[in-house]
Write an enzyme that holds these catalytic residues in place. Structure first.
Site, PDB file in Angstrom:
ATOM      1  N   ASP A   1      -6.545   0.274 -41.307  1.00  0.00           N
ATOM      2  CA  ASP A   1      -5.744   1.046 -40.314  1.00  0.00           C
ATOM      3  C   ASP A   1      -4.401   1.486 -41.218  1.00  0.00           C
ATOM      4  OD1 ASP A   1      -4.666   0.604 -36.991  1.00  0.00           O
ATOM      5  OD2 ASP A   1      -3.064   0.899 -38.580  1.00  0.00           O
TER       6      ASP A   1
ATOM      7  N   CYS B   1      -8.137   3.584 -24.983  1.00  0.00           N
ATOM      8  CA  CYS B   1      -7.535   2.982 -23.963  1.00  0.00           C
ATOM      9  C   CYS B   1      -6.717   3.833 -22.849  1.00  0.00           C
ATOM     10  CB  CYS B   1      -6.695   1.919 -24.501  1.00  0.00           C
ATOM     11  SG  CYS B   1      -5.346   2.179 -25.584  1.00  0.00           S
TER      12      CYS B   1
ATOM     13  N   GLY C   1      -7.946  -7.323 -32.205  1.00  0.00           N
ATOM     14  CA  GLY C   1      -8.825  -8.160 -31.182  1.00  0.00           C
ATOM     15  C   GLY C   1     -10.306  -7.651 -31.500  1.00  0.00           C
TER      16      GLY C   1
END
Length: 423
Positions: free
Chosen positions: A261, A354, A245
């Site tokens: 990643d 997060c 995102g």
């Protein structure tokens, strides 16, 4: 589609068993094909039933407790939890009771407890949805609730639990004009620019999906990239980029993005999403610590406990027990150090997690500033539309929590800060 409703219930029961007994995440199970044998309608029903039950697990256990002298085996307990949730949501008791009696009866280890399931679920049905609705919101498991209460206080954690007991709305990040997207999908524009739909239905059926006009991203997760301001033409490295995102946001803002990643499968999804929305970025499968070079800005969305995403992923508190948190916190510090090494003089590091745990947010930045005396926090970066000054933390970061915007569905828990490297 299974007309009897047994197949999706058995699948939901299997998911619960795997999460609670085996410590597996729903995303891992679903990605591994746990529901692929079901028709699409049954697949959706099984996933929804398992997710709703995990979200309400503590409340279901409290509803069941008066009707049992002792806790039954987990296999039976999970059948009772699912049945209780269905009855509480208004399903016909007769069908619910019969289905879970059959599920328990098919297992030769638990078949003798069919009568218990029948009796208990009938008592739950007698109490009905009204009794369920009057109960307090479900509490988080003690292993997680205790450190969160220590960090934020009991009252604030109760407010977060109340939000996490509700099904979260769908948030979209627009590639173009937010109001035009909101008008097209029947949503509203949030103060920070995301578009929220309270009841979305099938995501791929929404206007603009095929055209690539937007992507799904929680409103809180969409804030970090905004802290970088105008990045047109800048070289930006997105470390730990999947699910992508923020990569899409960076590309949409005109940056020259390199997304990294360690997971090839997750990076494949990032590439697919870039293609769908018509944006470009260099995608690289690699360990973050193997990356070298210098960038104008580095985004590090570090691996963390993910405790901020529990409203969307209610399996997390039951699949995890906190045993890996210490290693994650240590890794985050090392990744900050490496990321700062990749930032050119005068450039910026955007660090975010997060997580609701200060050790994975505020404390990480405080300690990084001690280790790197020339690095400063860019407090001016937080002066953005929709940002409540009360969300700004002492060390100059931004703390978002599930109970913020509670009246319109809340948001994920997030921490973020912009660190500036000396020129």
């Amino acid at each position: 589609m299974d007309q009897t409703g047994l197949a999706p219930r058995r699948a939901a029961h299997h998911l619960l068993q795997q999460v609670i007994e085996e410590g597996r995440l729903l995303s891992e199970l679903l990605g591994g094909g746990a529901l692929d044998h079901l028709a699409p309608e049954d697949r959706a029903r099984a996933q929804r039933l398992a997710t709703d039950t995990l979200r309400m697990l503590d409340r279901a256990d409290r509803m069941l407790k008066p009707f049992m002298a002792k806790e039954p085996p987990l296999y039976v307990q999970n059948a009772l939890r699912l049945g209780t949730l269905e009855i509480a949501q208004g399903a016909a008791a007769y069908g619910v009771v019969n289905a879970y009696v059959e599920i328990v009866g098919r297992n030769h280890h638990t078949a003798r407890l069919k009568g218990l399931v029948n009796a208990v679920l009938r008592k739950v049905a007698d109490k009905g949805p009204d009794a369920w609705a009057k109960m307090a919101p479900p509490l988080l498991p003690g292993w997680l609730r205790q450190p969160l209460v220590a960090a934020w206080g009991r009252k604030d954690i109760e407010a977060m639990e109340a939000v996490q007991a509700t099904t979260p709305p769908l948030d979209l990040t627009p590639k173009g004009d937010a109001q035009a997207l909101a008008d097209a999908v029947g949503g509203t524009v949030l103060p920070t620019g995301s578009v929220r739909i309270m009841e979305a239905g099938q995501v791929t059926g929404l206007p603009g999906y095929d055209a690539g006009d937007w992507w799904v991203q929680d409103a809180a997760a969409a804030v970090p990239v905004q802290l970088l301001g105008d990045i047109t033409g800048l070289r930006v490295l997105d470390l730990c980029a999947a699910p992508g995102g923020k990569t899409l946001q960076l590309a949409a803002k005109g940056a020259e993005v390199t997304a990294v990643d360690a997971s090839a499968s997750r990076m494949a999804r990032v590439a697919q999403n870039l293609t769908r929305v018509g944006l470009n970025a260099i995608s690289e499968v690699a360990d973050a610590f193997d990356i070298a070079g210098e960038w104008d800005a580095v985004l590090l969305d570090a691996p963390c406990s993910a405790t901020g995403t529990m409203r969307r992923h209610p399996d997390l508190p039951y699949a995890k027990d906190g045993a890996d948190f210490g290693a994650l916190i240590e890794q985050q510090g090392a990744m900050i150090d490496h990321a700062l090494h990749l930032v050119k003089p005068g450039g910026r590091l955007l660090f975010c997690t997060c997580s609701l745990l200060p050790d994975e947010g505020e404390v990480q930045v405080e300690e990084a500033l001690e280790r790197h005396p020339g690095v400063r926090v860019d407090r001016e970066a937080l002066n953005l539309p929709g940002i409540d000054p009360a969300w700004i933390t002492e060390e100059g970061g931004l703390r978002l929590r599930p109970d913020y915007w509670a009246e319109i569905g809340g948001m994920d828990g997030f921490y973020m800060a912009v660190l500036t490297k000396p020129a």
